[in-house]
Design a protein around this motif. Structure first.
Motif, PDB file in Angstrom:
ATOM      1  N   ASP A 186      12.333 -26.605 -77.005  1.00 27.34           N
ATOM      2  CA  ASP A 186      12.695 -27.295 -78.233  1.00 27.34           C
ATOM      3  C   ASP A 186      13.178 -26.229 -79.220  1.00 27.34           C
ATOM      4  OD1 ASP A 186      11.958 -29.851 -77.277  1.00 27.34           O
ATOM      5  OD2 ASP A 186       9.848 -29.373 -77.645  1.00 27.34           O
ATOM      6  N   SER A 187      13.176 -26.509 -80.483  1.00 22.84           N
ATOM      7  CA  SER A 187      13.615 -25.510 -81.463  1.00 22.84           C
ATOM      8  C   SER A 187      12.674 -24.307 -81.457  1.00 22.84           C
ATOM      9  CB  SER A 187      13.649 -26.125 -82.863  1.00 22.84           C
ATOM     10  OG  SER A 187      14.645 -27.128 -82.938  1.00 22.84           O
ATOM     11  N   MET A 188      13.264 -23.111 -81.556  1.00 21.81           N
ATOM     12  CA  MET A 188      12.444 -21.904 -81.589  1.00 21.81           C
ATOM     13  C   MET A 188      13.229 -20.783 -82.260  1.00 21.81           C
ATOM     14  SD  MET A 188      12.630 -20.548 -77.636  1.00 21.81           S
ATOM     15  CE  MET A 188      11.525 -19.189 -78.010  1.00 21.81           C
ATOM     16  N   VAL A 189      12.494 -19.770 -82.721  1.00 24.09           N
ATOM     17  CA  VAL A 189      13.087 -18.593 -83.349  1.00 24.09           C
ATOM     18  C   VAL A 189      12.781 -17.367 -82.495  1.00 24.09           C
ATOM     19  CG1 VAL A 189      13.098 -17.100 -85.379  1.00 24.09           C
ATOM     20  CG2 VAL A 189      12.870 -19.579 -85.669  1.00 24.09           C
ATOM     21  N   ILE A 190      13.815 -16.603 -82.206  1.00 23.68           N
ATOM     22  CA  ILE A 190      13.636 -15.337 -81.495  1.00 23.68           C
ATOM     23  C   ILE A 190      13.715 -14.230 -82.544  1.00 23.68           C
ATOM     24  CG2 ILE A 190      14.488 -13.837 -79.655  1.00 23.68           C
ATOM     25  CD1 ILE A 190      15.777 -16.303 -78.384  1.00 23.68           C
ATOM     26  N   ASP A 191      12.572 -13.686 -82.892  1.00 24.37           N
ATOM     27  CA  ASP A 191      12.489 -12.689 -83.958  1.00 24.37           C
ATOM     28  C   ASP A 191      12.821 -11.293 -83.447  1.00 24.37           C
ATOM     29  OD1 ASP A 191      11.663 -14.178 -86.307  1.00 24.37           O
ATOM     30  OD2 ASP A 191       9.783 -14.561 -85.254  1.00 24.37           O
ATOM     31  N   VAL A 210      18.510 -16.931 -83.092  1.00 20.52           N
ATOM     32  CA  VAL A 210      18.340 -15.536 -82.674  1.00 20.52           C
ATOM     33  C   VAL A 210      18.524 -14.639 -83.892  1.00 20.52           C
ATOM     34  CG1 VAL A 210      18.981 -13.779 -80.987  1.00 20.52           C
ATOM     35  CG2 VAL A 210      19.362 -16.210 -80.458  1.00 20.52           C
ATOM     36  N   LYS A 211      17.418 -14.159 -84.452  1.00 17.18           N
ATOM     37  CA  LYS A 211      17.472 -13.360 -85.669  1.00 17.18           C
ATOM     38  C   LYS A 211      17.771 -11.899 -85.362  1.00 17.18           C
ATOM     39  CE  LYS A 211      14.632 -14.389 -88.998  1.00 17.18           C
ATOM     40  NZ  LYS A 211      13.400 -14.620 -89.803  1.00 17.18           N
ATOM     41  N   ASN A 212      18.015 -11.136 -86.408  1.00 17.58           N
ATOM     42  CA  ASN A 212      18.337  -9.723 -86.280  1.00 17.58           C
ATOM     43  C   ASN A 212      17.257  -9.001 -85.472  1.00 17.58           C
ATOM     44  OD1 ASN A 212      19.712  -7.309 -86.741  1.00 17.58           O
ATOM     45  ND2 ASN A 212      18.477  -6.837 -88.545  1.00 17.58           N
ATOM     46  N   GLY A 213      17.687  -8.321 -84.391  1.00 13.74           N
ATOM     47  CA  GLY A 213      16.744  -7.611 -83.533  1.00 13.74           C
ATOM     48  C   GLY A 213      16.222  -8.436 -82.387  1.00 13.74           C
ATOM     49  N   GLY A 214      16.534  -9.745 -82.363  1.00 12.07           N
ATOM     50  CA  GLY A 214      16.121 -10.603 -81.260  1.00 12.07           C
ATOM     51  C   GLY A 214      17.198 -10.646 -80.180  1.00 12.07           C
ATOM     52  N   ILE A 215      16.817 -10.976 -78.963  1.00 15.91           N
ATOM     53  CA  ILE A 215      17.771 -10.994 -77.845  1.00 15.91           C
ATOM     54  C   ILE A 215      17.588 -12.276 -77.031  1.00 15.91           C
ATOM     55  CG2 ILE A 215      18.597  -9.800 -75.789  1.00 15.91           C
ATOM     56  CD1 ILE A 215      17.305  -7.245 -76.831  1.00 15.91           C
ATOM     57  N   LEU A 216      18.700 -12.955 -76.793  1.00 20.75           N
ATOM     58  CA  LEU A 216      18.725 -14.099 -75.887  1.00 20.75           C
ATOM     59  C   LEU A 216      19.615 -13.728 -74.708  1.00 20.75           C
ATOM     60  CD1 LEU A 216      18.180 -17.032 -75.038  1.00 20.75           C
ATOM     61  CD2 LEU A 216      20.083 -17.729 -76.514  1.00 20.75           C
ATOM     62  N   VAL A 231      23.176 -17.385 -83.551  1.00 21.16           N
ATOM     63  CA  VAL A 231      22.922 -15.947 -83.470  1.00 21.16           C
ATOM     64  C   VAL A 231      23.186 -15.352 -84.846  1.00 21.16           C
ATOM     65  CG1 VAL A 231      23.507 -13.787 -82.320  1.00 21.16           C
ATOM     66  CG2 VAL A 231      23.618 -15.945 -81.046  1.00 21.16           C
ATOM     67  N   ASP A 232      22.130 -14.967 -85.532  1.00 24.89           N
ATOM     68  CA  ASP A 232      22.231 -14.433 -86.890  1.00 24.89           C
ATOM     69  C   ASP A 232      21.736 -12.986 -86.896  1.00 24.89           C
ATOM     70  OD1 ASP A 232      22.412 -14.004 -89.575  1.00 24.89           O
ATOM     71  OD2 ASP A 232      20.740 -15.314 -90.132  1.00 24.89           O
ATOM     72  N   GLY A 233      22.629 -12.081 -86.496  1.00 35.87           N
ATOM     73  CA  GLY A 233      22.271 -10.666 -86.448  1.00 35.87           C
ATOM     74  C   GLY A 233      21.612 -10.248 -85.156  1.00 35.87           C
ATOM     75  N   GLY A 234      21.249 -11.218 -84.309  1.00 36.77           N
ATOM     76  CA  GLY A 234      20.633 -10.902 -83.031  1.00 36.77           C
ATOM     77  C   GLY A 234      21.692 -10.688 -81.953  1.00 36.77           C
TER      78      GLY A 234
END
Length: 248
Positions: A186-191, A210-216, A231-234
């Protein structure tokens, strides 16, 4: 002969999927098969037991004929020189696991020389830094595949992941071609510092942020997307994957 009947029975039991390293270069495949051949080439009885499955593995890899015809001869002639190239070529966990899975396949064919083969496997475990826990997982998972014990296989895989280990879906289906696994998010944040790997059929029903420093990472994944990937900085890495966008 009893041993021949035994080998025929064993061979008929083995399920083999697509080899996970079939797209590697011929040079790598040659070294890979060279390494496998070192496990049996000095023992005539063992060679008779595992020859058929070794040849199947070589064919699954798609090794060029020019290499196939000289592997065993080269092991006898160039062992001291080539074996270090084999070690260097196994530069990822994926390759090491694949190699050990193929050793397990050959071990399954042994009758007379099991103790000898086990010692060879122990040596490769040490060289490739495969832990006892990793070895036990690979052996037990493969045994579940031969017995068609799907639920037990999935349980082993889940426990292996919970203990901090990772093995790709491609390797799992090489051991167990009929394996059915599907991830759902479901919805999730990759920090920052977090990494999510998608490598199997996957449903996303929400927003993956996908935040800054996160990887998908999508590697061999088939993604059904009912939502968004932002993808926001990630970082988003995709290889051999496809995404099918569904209506929300």
């Amino acid at each position: 002969m009893a041993w021949l009947d035994f080998l025929k029975e064993k061979k008929s039991e083995i399920q083999i999927g697509i080899h996970p390293l079939e797209n590697e270069s011929d040079e790598f495949k040659y070294l890979y098969c060279f390494g496998l051949a070192t496990a049996f080439c000095q023992n005539e009885k063992l060679y008779k037991e595992v020859r058929s499955i070794f040849e199947i593995i070589v064919d699954l890899l798609g090794l060029h004929e020019n290499y196939k015809t000289r592997i065993l001869e080269d092991v006898e002639k160039d062992f001291d020189y080539r074996i270090y190239q084999v070690f260097d070529a196994m530069d990822t966990k994926e390759k090491k696991y694949s190699f050990f899975i193929d050793l397990i396949r050959m071990e399954f064919m042994t009758l007379w020389e099991q103790d000898y083969f086990h010692k060879i496997m122990e040596v490769y475990m040490e060289i490739f830094e495969i832990s006892k826990k990793e070895k036990e997982f690979l052996q037990k998972f493969w045994q579940c595949a031969q017995r068609h014990e799907l639920e037990d296989a999935i349980s082993l895989y889940q426990e292996f992941g919970k203990s901090g280990n990772y093995i790709s879906f491609k390797l799992l289906t090489y051991m167990y071609p009929m394996l059915v696994l599907k991830d759902s998010f479901d919805s999730m944040v990759i920090d920052a510092g977090d990494k999510l790997v998608l490598d199997k059929p996957t449903s996303i029903n929400g927003t993956i942020y996908v935040k800054n420093g996160g990887i998908l990472i999508m590697k061999g994944a088939a993604v059904s997307l009912r939502g968004k990937i932002i993808v926001d900085g990630g970082r988003l890495d995709m290889k051999g994957s496809r995404i099918q966008v569904k209506e929300i």
